[in-house]
Design a protein around this motif. Structure first.
Motif, PDB file in Angstrom:
ATOM      1  N   GLU A  98     -12.437  -3.888   2.595  1.00 39.99           N
ATOM      2  CA  GLU A  98     -12.127  -2.726   2.008  1.00 39.99           C
ATOM      3  C   GLU A  98     -12.638  -3.100   0.311  1.00 39.99           C
ATOM      4  OE1 GLU A  98      -7.982  -2.328   1.266  1.00 39.99           O
ATOM      5  OE2 GLU A  98      -7.727  -1.995   3.368  1.00 39.99           O
ATOM      6  N   TRP A 146      -2.534   2.671  -6.675  1.00 38.36           N
ATOM      7  CA  TRP A 146      -1.435   3.282  -7.016  1.00 38.36           C
ATOM      8  C   TRP A 146      -0.503   2.684  -7.866  1.00 38.36           C
ATOM      9  CZ3 TRP A 146       2.978   0.220  -6.470  1.00 38.36           C
ATOM     10  CH2 TRP A 146       2.912  -0.948  -5.686  1.00 38.36           C
ATOM     11  N   ARG A 199     -10.574 -15.072  11.419  1.00 43.73           N
ATOM     12  CA  ARG A 199     -10.557 -16.154  12.636  1.00 43.73           C
ATOM     13  C   ARG A 199     -11.978 -16.190  13.106  1.00 43.73           C
ATOM     14  NH1 ARG A 199      -5.628 -13.240  12.988  1.00 43.73           N
ATOM     15  NH2 ARG A 199      -3.782 -14.646  12.899  1.00 43.73           N
ATOM     16  N   THR A 200     -12.768 -15.200  12.684  1.00 38.84           N
ATOM     17  CA  THR A 200     -14.127 -15.318  13.149  1.00 38.84           C
ATOM     18  C   THR A 200     -15.066 -15.549  12.070  1.00 38.84           C
ATOM     19  OG1 THR A 200     -14.137 -12.811  13.241  1.00 38.84           O
ATOM     20  CG2 THR A 200     -13.771 -14.125  15.202  1.00 38.84           C
ATOM     21  N   THR A 238      -8.768  -7.135   3.551  1.00 42.47           N
ATOM     22  CA  THR A 238      -8.794  -6.904   1.995  1.00 42.47           C
ATOM     23  C   THR A 238     -10.277  -6.877   1.748  1.00 42.47           C
ATOM     24  OG1 THR A 238      -6.551  -7.718   1.577  1.00 42.47           O
ATOM     25  CG2 THR A 238      -7.882  -7.714  -0.249  1.00 42.47           C
ATOM     26  N   GLY A 268      -7.816 -12.179   2.728  1.00 40.56           N
ATOM     27  CA  GLY A 268      -7.880 -11.901   4.253  1.00 40.56           C
ATOM     28  C   GLY A 268      -9.214 -11.021   4.338  1.00 40.56           C
ATOM     29  N   SER A 269      -9.649 -10.921   5.559  1.00 41.82           N
ATOM     30  CA  SER A 269     -10.912 -10.147   5.940  1.00 41.82           C
ATOM     31  C   SER A 269     -10.842  -8.783   5.728  1.00 41.82           C
ATOM     32  CB  SER A 269     -11.418 -10.653   7.082  1.00 41.82           C
ATOM     33  OG  SER A 269     -10.576  -9.898   8.258  1.00 41.82           O
ATOM     34  N   TYR A 292      -0.338 -13.268   2.693  1.00 42.55           N
ATOM     35  CA  TYR A 292       0.570 -13.587   1.936  1.00 42.55           C
ATOM     36  C   TYR A 292       1.555 -14.285   2.804  1.00 42.55           C
ATOM     37  CZ  TYR A 292      -0.910 -10.556  -1.956  1.00 42.55           C
ATOM     38  OH  TYR A 292      -1.508  -9.822  -2.970  1.00 42.55           O
ATOM     39  N   THR A 295       0.738  -1.027   0.113  1.00 44.48           N
ATOM     40  CA  THR A 295      -0.102  -0.029  -0.086  1.00 44.48           C
ATOM     41  C   THR A 295       0.842   1.187  -0.020  1.00 44.48           C
ATOM     42  OG1 THR A 295      -0.165   0.314   2.410  1.00 44.48           O
ATOM     43  CG2 THR A 295      -1.673  -1.174   1.282  1.00 44.48           C
ATOM     44  N   GLY A 305      -4.078 -11.558  -1.124  1.00 42.98           N
ATOM     45  CA  GLY A 305      -3.641 -10.754  -0.294  1.00 42.98           C
ATOM     46  C   GLY A 305      -4.525 -10.637   1.095  1.00 42.98           C
ATOM     47  N   LYS A 365       1.844  -0.917   4.134  1.00 45.04           N
ATOM     48  CA  LYS A 365       1.763  -2.376   4.468  1.00 45.04           C
ATOM     49  C   LYS A 365       2.780  -3.256   3.756  1.00 45.04           C
ATOM     50  CE  LYS A 365      -2.386  -2.557   6.916  1.00 45.04           C
ATOM     51  NZ  LYS A 365      -3.823  -2.944   7.211  1.00 45.04           N
ATOM     52  N   GLY A 414      -5.666  -0.298  -0.444  1.00 44.92           N
ATOM     53  CA  GLY A 414      -5.914  -0.741  -1.771  1.00 44.92           C
ATOM     54  C   GLY A 414      -4.685  -0.491  -2.670  1.00 44.92           C
ATOM     55  N   ALA A 415      -4.651  -0.913  -3.788  1.00 50.92           N
ATOM     56  CA  ALA A 415      -3.577  -1.001  -4.866  1.00 50.92           C
ATOM     57  C   ALA A 415      -3.745   0.042  -6.060  1.00 50.92           C
ATOM     58  CB  ALA A 415      -3.147  -2.210  -5.167  1.00 50.92           C
TER      59      ALA A 415
HETATM   60  N1  LIG Z   1      -0.644  -4.320  -3.340  1.00 52.22           N
HETATM   61  C1  LIG Z   1      -1.495  -5.526  -3.590  1.00 52.22           C
HETATM   62  O1  LIG Z   1      -1.216  -6.540  -4.186  1.00 52.22           O
HETATM   63  C2  LIG Z   1      -2.281  -5.552  -2.449  1.00 52.22           C
HETATM   64  C3  LIG Z   1      -3.036  -7.025  -2.519  1.00 52.22           C
HETATM   65  C4  LIG Z   1      -4.001  -7.190  -1.480  1.00 52.22           C
HETATM   66  C5  LIG Z   1      -4.384  -6.375  -0.649  1.00 52.22           C
HETATM   67  N2  LIG Z   1      -3.562  -5.208  -0.491  1.00 52.22           N
HETATM   68  C6  LIG Z   1      -3.836  -4.175   0.465  1.00 52.22           C
HETATM   69  O2  LIG Z   1      -3.098  -4.830   1.816  1.00 52.22           O
HETATM   70  C7  LIG Z   1      -3.989  -4.254   2.937  1.00 52.22           C
HETATM   71  C8  LIG Z   1      -4.566  -5.352   3.635  1.00 52.22           C
HETATM   72  O3  LIG Z   1      -3.685  -6.208   4.418  1.00 52.22           O
HETATM   73  P1  LIG Z   1      -3.467  -6.718   5.773  1.00 52.22           P
HETATM   74  O4  LIG Z   1      -2.192  -7.467   6.048  1.00 52.22           O
HETATM   75  O5  LIG Z   1      -3.880  -5.524   6.557  1.00 52.22           O
HETATM   76  O6  LIG Z   1      -4.880  -7.768   5.832  1.00 52.22           O
HETATM   77  P2  LIG Z   1      -5.409  -9.018   4.920  1.00 52.22           P
HETATM   78  O7  LIG Z   1      -4.031  -9.974   5.065  1.00 52.22           O
HETATM   79  O8  LIG Z   1      -6.170  -8.700   3.887  1.00 52.22           O
HETATM   80  O9  LIG Z   1      -6.216  -9.427   6.116  1.00 52.22           O
HETATM   81  C9  LIG Z   1      -5.996  -9.837   7.595  1.00 52.22           C
HETATM   82  C10 LIG Z   1      -6.845 -10.517   8.215  1.00 52.22           C
HETATM   83  O10 LIG Z   1      -6.823 -12.118   7.870  1.00 52.22           O
HETATM   84  C11 LIG Z   1      -7.261 -12.945   9.024  1.00 52.22           C
HETATM   85  N3  LIG Z   1      -6.297 -13.700   9.280  1.00 52.22           N
HETATM   86  C12 LIG Z   1      -4.893 -13.402   9.193  1.00 52.22           C
HETATM   87  N4  LIG Z   1      -4.384 -14.508   9.703  1.00 52.22           N
HETATM   88  C13 LIG Z   1      -5.124 -15.685   9.962  1.00 52.22           C
HETATM   89  C14 LIG Z   1      -4.943 -16.971  10.394  1.00 52.22           C
HETATM   90  N5  LIG Z   1      -3.966 -17.332  10.612  1.00 52.22           N
HETATM   91  N6  LIG Z   1      -6.347 -17.617  10.469  1.00 52.22           N
HETATM   92  C15 LIG Z   1      -7.417 -16.911  10.060  1.00 52.22           C
HETATM   93  N7  LIG Z   1      -7.472 -15.676   9.698  1.00 52.22           N
HETATM   94  C16 LIG Z   1      -6.230 -14.996   9.582  1.00 52.22           C
HETATM   95  C17 LIG Z   1      -7.928 -11.986  10.079  1.00 52.22           C
HETATM   96  O11 LIG Z   1      -9.118 -11.851   9.909  1.00 52.22           O
HETATM   97  P3  LIG Z   1      -9.993 -11.364  11.259  1.00 52.22           P
HETATM   98  O12 LIG Z   1      -9.487  -9.891  11.962  1.00 52.22           O
HETATM   99  O13 LIG Z   1     -11.367 -11.267  10.596  1.00 52.22           O
HETATM  100  O14 LIG Z   1      -9.760 -12.686  12.101  1.00 52.22           O
HETATM  101  C18 LIG Z   1      -6.758 -10.732   9.944  1.00 52.22           C
HETATM  102  O15 LIG Z   1      -7.363  -9.517  10.529  1.00 52.22           O
HETATM  103  C19 LIG Z   1      -5.224  -3.731   2.282  1.00 52.22           C
HETATM  104  O16 LIG Z   1      -4.797  -1.995   2.437  1.00 52.22           O
HETATM  105  C20 LIG Z   1      -5.214  -3.986   0.973  1.00 52.22           C
HETATM  106  O17 LIG Z   1      -5.941  -2.909   0.034  1.00 52.22           O
HETATM  107  C21 LIG Z   1      -2.830  -4.938  -1.396  1.00 52.22           C
END
Ligand SMILES: NC(=O)c1ccc[n+]([C@@H]2O[C@H](COP(=O)([O-])OP(=O)(O)OC[C@H]3O[C@@H](n4cnc5c(N)ncnc54)[C@H](OP(=O)(O)O)[C@@H]3O)[C@@H](O)[C@H]2O)c1
Length: 177
Positions: free
Chosen positions: A53, A25, A73-74, A50, A47-48, A118, A16, A113, A143, A22-23
């Motif tokens: 959003e 950019w 996780r929920t 992503t 993930g939840s 990842y 990010t 993602g 991020k 988001g992406a």
């Molecule tokens: N540049 C790119 O290619 C790209 C791609 C995708 C996303 N993004 C950006 O990345 C950001 C989001 O990334 P992020 O790391 O904050 O979040 P994320 O990976 O999208 O989601 C994180 C959530 O995944 C769940 N989780 C994580 N580990 C877990 C496990 N072991 N078991 C069960 N659930 C698990 C949890 O959800 P719960 O809290 O609900 O339990 C956690 O809050 C956003 O801003 C998005 O726009 C960028």
């Protein structure tokens, strides 16, 4: 059944731009590549965070013939969003999800993602290929590609380098162990 990770990052490994969601950019060249990576897969994993959003856009496209698995996780919190076979929520591990998708006859799962997911998938060993777009941007803050509190160290080999444009590279890695 193959699990393929698809991501776009800055030169300093940010998913990010600062704290913007988001992406958006990313370059037009990456957006074109991303669309074709989505078309190649029959399952999308994310993930939840992503999902939340992108929720409105995802829900508008539910009849595209793809299955979306959201990792949380929920899962019970998302009962009202669930559309069986199209939009599902799970706390299963990457191995359990991959086994289930294989058993259900799917051929390609794209891991979309964000950073925590990842990290989870790269650390689990189920990722067959990583398609990483490298943009000529440096954000300093944002991020990170596999940003989470779990330390991982997957072994990968670079199998292909493509120029998506003069400025944007697509690096393809395969698991090497
Ligand atoms: N540049 C790119 O290619 C790209 C791609 C995708 C996303 N993004 C950006 O990345 C950001 C989001 O990334 P992020 O790391 O904050 O979040 P994320 O990976 O999208 O989601 C994180 C959530 O995944 C769940 N989780 C994580 N580990 C877990 C496990 N072991 N078991 C069960 N659930 C698990 C949890 O959800 P719960 O809290 O609900 O339990 C956690 O809050 C956003 O801003 C998005 O726009 C960028």
């Amino acid at each position: 059944m193959r699990v393929v990770l698809v991501a776009v990052i800055s030169l300093d490994g940010c998913l990010t731009r600062h704290h913007d969601e988001g992406a958006s950019w990313a370059s037009a060249a990456d957006k074109q590549h991303f669309a074709s990576a989505l078309a190649d897969a029959d399952v999308y994993l994310m993930g939840s965070t992503t999902y939340t959003e992108a929720r409105d856009n995802i829900r508008k496209r539910l009849d595209s013939g793809h299955r979306r698995i959201i990792i949380t996780r929920t899962p019970e919190k998302y009962e009202h969003d669930t559309v069986r076979g199209q939009l599902e929520f799970t706390s299963d591990t990457p191995h359990q999800i991959a086994d289930r998708m294989r058993a259900d006859g799917h051929r390609r799962c794209a891991v979309l993602g964000g950073g925590e997911i990842y990290n989870l998938f790269l650390g689990s060993g189920v990722v067959y290929e990583m398609q990483l777009t490298l943009e000529p941007r440096v954000f300093g803050d944002g991020k990170r590609l596999a940003g989470a509190s779990t330390a991982i160290d997957p072994k990968l080999s670079l199998t292909k380098v493509d120029h998506l444009s003069d400025d944007t590279l697509l690096l393809t890695y395969r698991r090497s162990e």
